[in-house]
Scaffold this motif. Sequence first.
Motif, PDB file in Angstrom:
ATOM      1  N   THR A   1      -9.861  10.137  -9.025  1.00  0.00           N
ATOM      2  CA  THR A   1      -8.842   9.108  -9.214  1.00  0.00           C
ATOM      3  C   THR A   1      -8.205   9.275 -10.590  1.00  0.00           C
ATOM      4  OG1 THR A   1     -10.442   7.523 -10.119  1.00  0.00           O
ATOM      5  CG2 THR A   1     -10.050   7.451  -7.745  1.00  0.00           C
TER       6      THR A   1
ATOM      7  N   LYS B   1      -5.275   7.908  -6.117  1.00  0.00           N
ATOM      8  CA  LYS B   1      -6.595   8.320  -5.623  1.00  0.00           C
ATOM      9  C   LYS B   1      -6.422   9.406  -4.574  1.00  0.00           C
ATOM     10  CE  LYS B   1      -9.190   5.504  -3.045  1.00  0.00           C
ATOM     11  NZ  LYS B   1     -10.197   4.461  -2.684  1.00  0.00           N
TER      12      LYS B   1
ATOM     13  N   SER C   1      -2.360   2.220  -5.286  1.00  0.00           N
ATOM     14  CA  SER C   1      -3.024   0.924  -5.355  1.00  0.00           C
ATOM     15  C   SER C   1      -2.024  -0.174  -5.031  1.00  0.00           C
ATOM     16  CB  SER C   1      -3.600   0.697  -6.757  1.00  0.00           C
ATOM     17  OG  SER C   1      -3.985  -0.650  -6.935  1.00  0.00           O
ATOM     18  N   SER C   2      -2.517  -1.238  -4.379  1.00  0.00           N
ATOM     19  CA  SER C   2      -1.641  -2.365  -4.048  1.00  0.00           C
ATOM     20  C   SER C   2      -1.222  -3.141  -5.294  1.00  0.00           C
ATOM     21  CB  SER C   2      -2.350  -3.306  -3.070  1.00  0.00           C
ATOM     22  OG  SER C   2      -3.540  -3.813  -3.649  1.00  0.00           O
TER      23      SER C   2
ATOM     24  N   SER D   1      -5.786   2.794   2.320  1.00  0.00           N
ATOM     25  CA  SER D   1      -6.573   3.156   1.149  1.00  0.00           C
ATOM     26  C   SER D   1      -7.979   2.596   1.172  1.00  0.00           C
ATOM     27  CB  SER D   1      -5.855   2.667  -0.114  1.00  0.00           C
ATOM     28  OG  SER D   1      -5.656   1.270  -0.052  1.00  0.00           O
TER      29      SER D   1
ATOM     30  N   SER E   1      -0.453  -1.499  -8.348  1.00  0.00           N
ATOM     31  CA  SER E   1       0.095  -0.590  -9.358  1.00  0.00           C
ATOM     32  C   SER E   1       1.223   0.247  -8.777  1.00  0.00           C
ATOM     33  CB  SER E   1      -1.017   0.330  -9.881  1.00  0.00           C
ATOM     34  OG  SER E   1      -0.501   1.335 -10.730  1.00  0.00           O
TER      35      SER E   1
ATOM     36  N   TYR F   1      -1.598   4.513 -10.917  1.00  0.00           N
ATOM     37  CA  TYR F   1      -2.904   4.747 -10.284  1.00  0.00           C
ATOM     38  C   TYR F   1      -2.742   5.622  -9.048  1.00  0.00           C
ATOM     39  CZ  TYR F   1      -7.186   3.830  -7.652  1.00  0.00           C
ATOM     40  OH  TYR F   1      -8.354   3.969  -6.942  1.00  0.00           O
TER      41      TYR F   1
ATOM     42  N   SER G   1       0.828  -1.205   0.000  1.00  0.00           N
ATOM     43  CA  SER G   1       0.000   0.000   0.000  1.00  0.00           C
ATOM     44  C   SER G   1       0.862   1.255   0.000  1.00  0.00           C
ATOM     45  CB  SER G   1      -0.916   0.004   1.228  1.00  0.00           C
ATOM     46  OG  SER G   1      -0.140  -0.019   2.415  1.00  0.00           O
TER      47      SER G   1
ATOM     48  N   SER H   1      -6.435   6.610 -13.270  1.00  0.00           N
ATOM     49  CA  SER H   1      -6.241   5.184 -13.501  1.00  0.00           C
ATOM     50  C   SER H   1      -4.840   4.904 -14.031  1.00  0.00           C
ATOM     51  CB  SER H   1      -7.281   4.668 -14.502  1.00  0.00           C
ATOM     52  OG  SER H   1      -7.010   5.184 -15.799  1.00  0.00           O
TER      53      SER H   1
END
Length: 696
Positions: free
Chosen positions: A310, A288, A384-385, A300, A387, A286, A258, A312
């Motif tokens: 966000t 957010k 993101s976990s 997250s 990316s 990614y 994370s 992507s």
Amino acid sequence: MLWDSKMCPLNLISEDSAEISTQSDENDNIIKVQAAVLADLVNGMRNNTPYKITDDIISAGKVPNTYYPEPVYEEYDGYELVIKNAEFTDGILKNITAKVEHYSGLEKKDIPYAVAVAEILNSDGEVIGTYQSTVSTKYDTTNGNGTFNLVFDNVTTELPENGSYKIWLQGFTNDNELMEGDNYRISDYYTPESISDTYLIGDLEDIETSDTFSYFGVKNGSDLSGNNGWYLVGSSERSATIESGGYARLEKKSTSGSYVLYITFSSEVKSSKIVLSEDMYYENGYIKTVLSNKTSTPNSGYKQSITCFTISEKGKLSDSDGNELCDMPKNEWVHIEYELDMDYGTQSLTLNGETYTYDADGLKSIIPSEVTPTALEQFNINGSSKSTFAMNLKNVSVKNTVQEELPSRTVTLNDSDNGTVKITDCDKTTKTVNMNDEVEISAIPNDGYVFDGWYDSDDTIISSKETVVLRVNRDLTLTAKFTEDADDTNYLYKENFNTLTTDTLADNGWKSSSQSSVTIKNDSDDYGNYVYFNPGGSTRNLKATFLTDNVVNQKYTMEMDFGISGGNSATSEFTILSPDTTVADNTSVTGGYIFKLTSTTKSASATKSMVWKVNDDSEKTVTLTQNGTSPVWTNLKLTVDTDNSVTVTITQNDEVVYSDTLSTVDTADITPVGLNFKAGKAYSKAQFDNIKIYTE
């Protein structure tokens, strides 16, 4: 003059050769040794090259800089303290928040403490009351710089219609006496006109509006985490650094783990607008952006948050619901302006002059959501976990803007011949409140009828719960519908908790040695009120009493919705009790029982299921899903016959996970007197709803 060991003067002829003239030949060898040592010490004293200042020190510029961070003090001519906010509840002053602006000024005036003084004014500007904050909350000026609160508990006069107020901070003595005179007034006056936009991030005195990431005395390349209130959490292969040029470099280099960079606001925001402004240099991955409530370990996926936007992995900029807005520009600085209106539930995002608007669904709803925050306290940037990402950030500000006065809203409930309705706190069917206040309403069916649901003026159902809390963000007219109950079942016991509260649980047979851990919750679309048991890190029992005054000597069925999770260091137990069961506080039951489940493994934050032993028989087990240490709703059906047989069916997620015919254990009396759940240490939990015991 230098001397030898016999106190004869030494004459240094040459530093390089250490030629020495002496008064005695017998001292020649000793003197040569001493002269050689001295020659090393004085070598270079003549014609020595001046010390050269290195280029990196020169390039750092005038002080204060990285190498010489001593601050330069200027004369301060303002007030020592500043009032940041005054909180009124129902028109009554409750407390103020203040901040130290100039600590040394307090020392010079010899002011040991500070209190707040408030004048309440009528519509003509006349003072109708003067009040002082409590002595117990007086501010000790030796605490130095910082933010503090002063509380009023004796202000009973509400602000009159079109009235006003004036608040200031005054010196206070060691003898708890007000220091009279304007010289001991240590803040400017705070009035309704003082209220303006409040900037919510930045611990440093020179950062009042936006964070430029140019920190006094901090070297380039240093970790951002720990500076100016920023913190980075997550797994390895992540970084947030301060770079020359006044920006922060954020990178997540691994596709696992994370990434959360967060900063906590100077004060929580419950109403009005929040405006986020930032310059971003997006490269890839990614990202957010989130506004959230405060938690001890942000991540997250935690609840109580509003997603701002966000980006992507493909570089698409999306709104909070995942709807694509545009392509995010890459490898160039762009300015982003985001606004959240907490009162009206709207969001807007402006990028390169183009503005996009969208709803904050949780704030629009009249039914408060479990995942919608009632207060915002942090700004987060999450990865993101799955990316990686890379970006630069600068000129970040978060401010709370002044909102126009909100209108009043009215809730109206339509009565029915088949049941009664009421607003819980006033037993009336109409109430006018401030916009976005919460109001609890209740519907109670008459005998022979069941509650069907709450319907709005468009005849759309808004809730199937008899008791529901509304967020009154608009005028509401609601109708409770009841239908005739065609169920002619002979119930021995029936409880759905819709008429119970946390305070009345114990009186209705739901008891624990940790009674504060037993609460009524109402946060699920599929369930109304239900009992929730969460004793935290200790082993505790919850015992419920069903049938104690009558003996059941015929076949019956028991059904309930329940959820249980195991502890991480001690076993948990769920037992349907018979008259032969003995229950002691905070330990396992003894004696006979009708049915029992006992945990066989340990829970952890990532636990997805738990194996439970059935009736103390290691050969009979059932696996129940759980969400970490939190239970998942499950249905239990027991059919108990006079031959002591127990037919068991356990259903979870619409799937039968256990079915068998067992026998009661060490009991001849099949009367179900209650249930007991032992929450094993630590963090075992349970929940119960819709308990029914009936005969065919």
